[in-house]
Design an enzyme around this catalytic site. Structure first.
Site, PDB file in Angstrom:
ATOM      1  N   ASN A   9     -49.009 -22.875 -32.281  1.00 35.58           N
ATOM      2  CA  ASN A   9     -50.766 -22.529 -32.275  1.00 35.58           C
ATOM      3  C   ASN A   9     -50.966 -22.516 -33.910  1.00 35.58           C
ATOM      4  O   ASN A   9     -50.415 -21.596 -34.056  1.00 35.58           O
ATOM      5  CB  ASN A   9     -50.933 -21.290 -32.024  1.00 35.58           C
ATOM      6  CG  ASN A   9     -52.573 -20.912 -31.706  1.00 35.58           C
ATOM      7  OD1 ASN A   9     -53.124 -21.993 -32.750  1.00 35.58           O
ATOM      8  ND2 ASN A   9     -53.308 -19.936 -31.678  1.00 35.58           N
ATOM      9  N   TRP A  10     -51.965 -23.585 -34.694  1.00 33.67           N
ATOM     10  CA  TRP A  10     -51.228 -23.831 -36.319  1.00 33.67           C
ATOM     11  C   TRP A  10     -52.011 -22.939 -35.981  1.00 33.67           C
ATOM     12  O   TRP A  10     -52.902 -23.058 -37.503  1.00 33.67           O
ATOM     13  CB  TRP A  10     -51.590 -25.121 -36.449  1.00 33.67           C
ATOM     14  CG  TRP A  10     -50.356 -26.120 -36.444  1.00 33.67           C
ATOM     15  CD1 TRP A  10     -48.678 -25.289 -35.935  1.00 33.67           C
ATOM     16  CD2 TRP A  10     -49.697 -27.029 -36.789  1.00 33.67           C
ATOM     17  NE1 TRP A  10     -48.142 -26.074 -35.215  1.00 33.67           N
ATOM     18  CE2 TRP A  10     -48.303 -27.546 -36.859  1.00 33.67           C
ATOM     19  CE3 TRP A  10     -50.358 -27.993 -37.761  1.00 33.67           C
ATOM     20  CZ2 TRP A  10     -48.260 -28.387 -36.641  1.00 33.67           C
ATOM     21  CZ3 TRP A  10     -49.741 -28.971 -37.616  1.00 33.67           C
ATOM     22  CH2 TRP A  10     -47.947 -29.839 -38.054  1.00 33.67           C
ATOM     23  N   LYS A  11     -53.546 -22.481 -35.147  1.00 34.30           N
ATOM     24  CA  LYS A  11     -54.776 -21.835 -36.042  1.00 34.30           C
ATOM     25  C   LYS A  11     -55.767 -22.662 -37.065  1.00 34.30           C
ATOM     26  O   LYS A  11     -55.807 -24.545 -37.160  1.00 34.30           O
ATOM     27  CB  LYS A  11     -54.363 -20.167 -36.264  1.00 34.30           C
ATOM     28  CG  LYS A  11     -53.974 -19.926 -35.378  1.00 34.30           C
ATOM     29  CD  LYS A  11     -53.810 -18.104 -35.422  1.00 34.30           C
ATOM     30  CE  LYS A  11     -52.600 -17.600 -34.078  1.00 34.30           C
ATOM     31  NZ  LYS A  11     -53.253 -16.201 -33.882  1.00 34.30           N
ATOM     32  N   HIS A  94     -58.442 -18.024 -26.665  1.00 31.25           N
ATOM     33  CA  HIS A  94     -57.662 -17.077 -27.045  1.00 31.25           C
ATOM     34  C   HIS A  94     -58.084 -16.304 -27.550  1.00 31.25           C
ATOM     35  O   HIS A  94     -59.242 -16.317 -27.515  1.00 31.25           O
ATOM     36  CB  HIS A  94     -56.931 -17.953 -28.275  1.00 31.25           C
ATOM     37  CG  HIS A  94     -55.686 -17.565 -29.304  1.00 31.25           C
ATOM     38  ND1 HIS A  94     -56.193 -17.066 -30.186  1.00 31.25           N
ATOM     39  CD2 HIS A  94     -54.795 -17.903 -28.886  1.00 31.25           C
ATOM     40  CE1 HIS A  94     -54.810 -15.922 -30.890  1.00 31.25           C
ATOM     41  NE2 HIS A  94     -53.984 -16.974 -30.722  1.00 31.25           N
ATOM     42  N   GLU A  96     -58.585 -14.973 -30.203  1.00 27.05           N
ATOM     43  CA  GLU A  96     -59.494 -14.889 -31.653  1.00 27.05           C
ATOM     44  C   GLU A  96     -60.755 -15.462 -31.211  1.00 27.05           C
ATOM     45  O   GLU A  96     -62.154 -15.336 -31.754  1.00 27.05           O
ATOM     46  CB  GLU A  96     -58.548 -16.007 -32.629  1.00 27.05           C
ATOM     47  CG  GLU A  96     -57.741 -15.243 -32.970  1.00 27.05           C
ATOM     48  CD  GLU A  96     -56.516 -15.660 -34.023  1.00 27.05           C
ATOM     49  OE1 GLU A  96     -56.426 -17.014 -34.035  1.00 27.05           O
ATOM     50  OE2 GLU A  96     -55.872 -14.575 -33.960  1.00 27.05           O
ATOM     51  N   GLU A 164     -50.934 -12.748 -24.319  1.00 29.41           N
ATOM     52  CA  GLU A 164     -50.575 -12.232 -26.268  1.00 29.41           C
ATOM     53  C   GLU A 164     -51.458 -11.589 -26.228  1.00 29.41           C
ATOM     54  O   GLU A 164     -52.893 -11.374 -26.429  1.00 29.41           O
ATOM     55  CB  GLU A 164     -51.910 -13.930 -26.251  1.00 29.41           C
ATOM     56  CG  GLU A 164     -50.951 -14.980 -26.302  1.00 29.41           C
ATOM     57  CD  GLU A 164     -51.570 -16.007 -27.906  1.00 29.41           C
ATOM     58  OE1 GLU A 164     -50.388 -16.641 -28.461  1.00 29.41           O
ATOM     59  OE2 GLU A 164     -52.588 -15.792 -28.216  1.00 29.41           O
ATOM     60  N   GLY A 170     -49.898 -11.189 -34.869  1.00 27.58           N
ATOM     61  CA  GLY A 170     -50.523 -11.744 -36.367  1.00 27.58           C
ATOM     62  C   GLY A 170     -50.507 -10.406 -37.101  1.00 27.58           C
ATOM     63  O   GLY A 170     -50.305  -9.934 -38.195  1.00 27.58           O
ATOM     64  N   SER A 210     -46.573 -12.389 -32.750  1.00 30.28           N
ATOM     65  CA  SER A 210     -45.333 -12.277 -33.497  1.00 30.28           C
ATOM     66  C   SER A 210     -44.435 -12.785 -33.426  1.00 30.28           C
ATOM     67  O   SER A 210     -43.498 -11.935 -34.053  1.00 30.28           O
ATOM     68  CB  SER A 210     -45.181 -10.834 -34.120  1.00 30.28           C
ATOM     69  OG  SER A 210     -46.895 -10.094 -34.593  1.00 30.28           O
ATOM     70  N   GLY A 231     -47.747 -18.372 -33.155  1.00 28.08           N
ATOM     71  CA  GLY A 231     -48.891 -18.354 -34.541  1.00 28.08           C
ATOM     72  C   GLY A 231     -48.058 -19.136 -35.919  1.00 28.08           C
ATOM     73  O   GLY A 231     -47.286 -20.125 -36.246  1.00 28.08           O
ATOM     74  N   GLY A 232     -47.960 -17.591 -36.434  1.00 30.13           N
ATOM     75  CA  GLY A 232     -47.701 -17.966 -38.480  1.00 30.13           C
ATOM     76  C   GLY A 232     -46.351 -18.487 -38.188  1.00 30.13           C
ATOM     77  O   GLY A 232     -46.413 -19.383 -39.553  1.00 30.13           O
TER      78      GLY A 232
HETATM   79  P1  13P Z   1     -48.430 -14.788 -34.393  1.00 33.02           P
HETATM   80  O1  13P Z   1     -47.164 -15.351 -33.690  1.00 33.02           O
HETATM   81  O2  13P Z   1     -49.253 -15.008 -35.910  1.00 33.02           O
HETATM   82  O3  13P Z   1     -48.960 -13.543 -34.159  1.00 33.02           O
HETATM   83  O4  13P Z   1     -50.025 -15.307 -33.553  1.00 33.02           O
HETATM   84  C1  13P Z   1     -49.856 -15.225 -32.023  1.00 33.02           C
HETATM   85  C2  13P Z   1     -50.797 -15.977 -31.515  1.00 33.02           C
HETATM   86  O5  13P Z   1     -52.080 -15.992 -31.082  1.00 33.02           O
HETATM   87  C3  13P Z   1     -50.436 -17.745 -31.106  1.00 33.02           C
HETATM   88  O6  13P Z   1     -51.051 -17.836 -30.153  1.00 33.02           O
END
Ligand code: 13P
Length: 254
Positions: A9-11, A94, A96, A164, A170, A210, A231-232
């Site tokens: 997930n590149w956000k 998600h 977010e 999640e 994050g 994470s 994510g990251g």
């Molecule tokens: P991180 O891996 O950056 O914690 O993000 C997880 C995430 O929200 C994937 O959708």
């Protein structure tokens, strides 16, 4: 046997040029792994050019959201039909989006339904906040999110769930493998109660929060965890490749 899925997930990261560079940096290595499904979910504006770059590739493409109406006067929104034209997967619900864009269980349900109707494979995200976790209400919260998100959905075919925990996203503070496995086992049990044992055994449930190359093995060693939503670490080619490679090694050891 559930085929593991590692999705990135590149956000809200990468311009089109950066997205293409990142795909070029990962493509060859990811394509060597044939026993783990890999998917990347760049921002909307990069989907078409990335799709072109991935023509003939085993790497799947996903969107990060959609709007539930098929078309019409919804300025700025992207429908399931538009996403289905480009992608196989779509991330829905998600945390977010729930937090910053006020997505309620009802909205998430409409989006899941629209995605399934359009032939997309939704990756439905659920997870408890830190307060809910500390109050001991994790299972209650997840059961409610699950039932609201899937209201009136009768067939789970094509659906993936991503657990999640909001406190792990994050933050660099992931759940432990054991914690995540236990909670995912609870999610699978809830699905069994609502949809039967067969559906529960077939559905993939990922862990997200994470995940990186240093802790991926801990999660992938757990029997209930069928992959990760990253994510990251999915923005760094070497990290993502390493997570996929470790998953392949661990999940196919026997
Ligand atoms: P991180 O891996 O950056 O914690 O993000 C997880 C995430 O929200 C994937 O959708």
């Amino acid at each position: 046997m559930r085929v593991p899925l590692i999705a990135g997930n590149w956000k809200m990261n990468t311009t089109v040029a950066e997205a293409l560079d990142l795909v070029r940096a990962m493509k060859d290595e990811l394509e060597k792994v044939t026993d783990v499904e890999t998917a990347i979910c760049p921002p909307f504006v990069s989907l078409a050019p990335v799709k072109e770059l991935l023509a003939g590739s085993t790497i799947k493409l996903g969107a990060q959201n959609l709007f539930f109406a098929e078309k019409g006067a919804y300025t700025g929104e992207i429908s399931s039909l538009m996403v289905a034209d480009l992608c196989e997967y779509v991330i829905i619900g998600h945390s977010e989006r729930r937090q910053y864009f006020n997505e309620t269980g009802d909205i998430v349900n409409k989006k899941v339904t629209a995605a399934l109707q359009a032939g997309l494979k939704p990756i439905l995200c659920i997870g408890e906040s830190l307060e809910e976790n500390e109050a001991g209400s994790t299972e209650e919260v997840l059961a409610e999110q699950l039932s609201l998100s899937l209201a009136a959905v009768v067939d789970l075919n094509g659906l993936t769930v991503a657990y999640e925990p909001v406190w792990a996203i994050g933050t660099g503070k992931p759940a432990t493998g054991e914690q995540a496995n236990g909670t995912i086992s609870f999610i699978r049990q809830s699905i069994a109660e609502a949809y039967g044992e067969k559906a529960a055994q077939e559905i993939r449930i990922l862990y997200g929060g994470s995940v990186n190359s240093a802790n991926a093995a801990e999660f992938m060693q757990q029997p209930e965890i069928d992959g990760a939503l990253v994510g990251g670490a999915s923005l760094k080619a070497n990290e993502f490749i390493s997570i996929v490679n470790q998953t392949s090694l661990i999940k196919h050891r026997k």
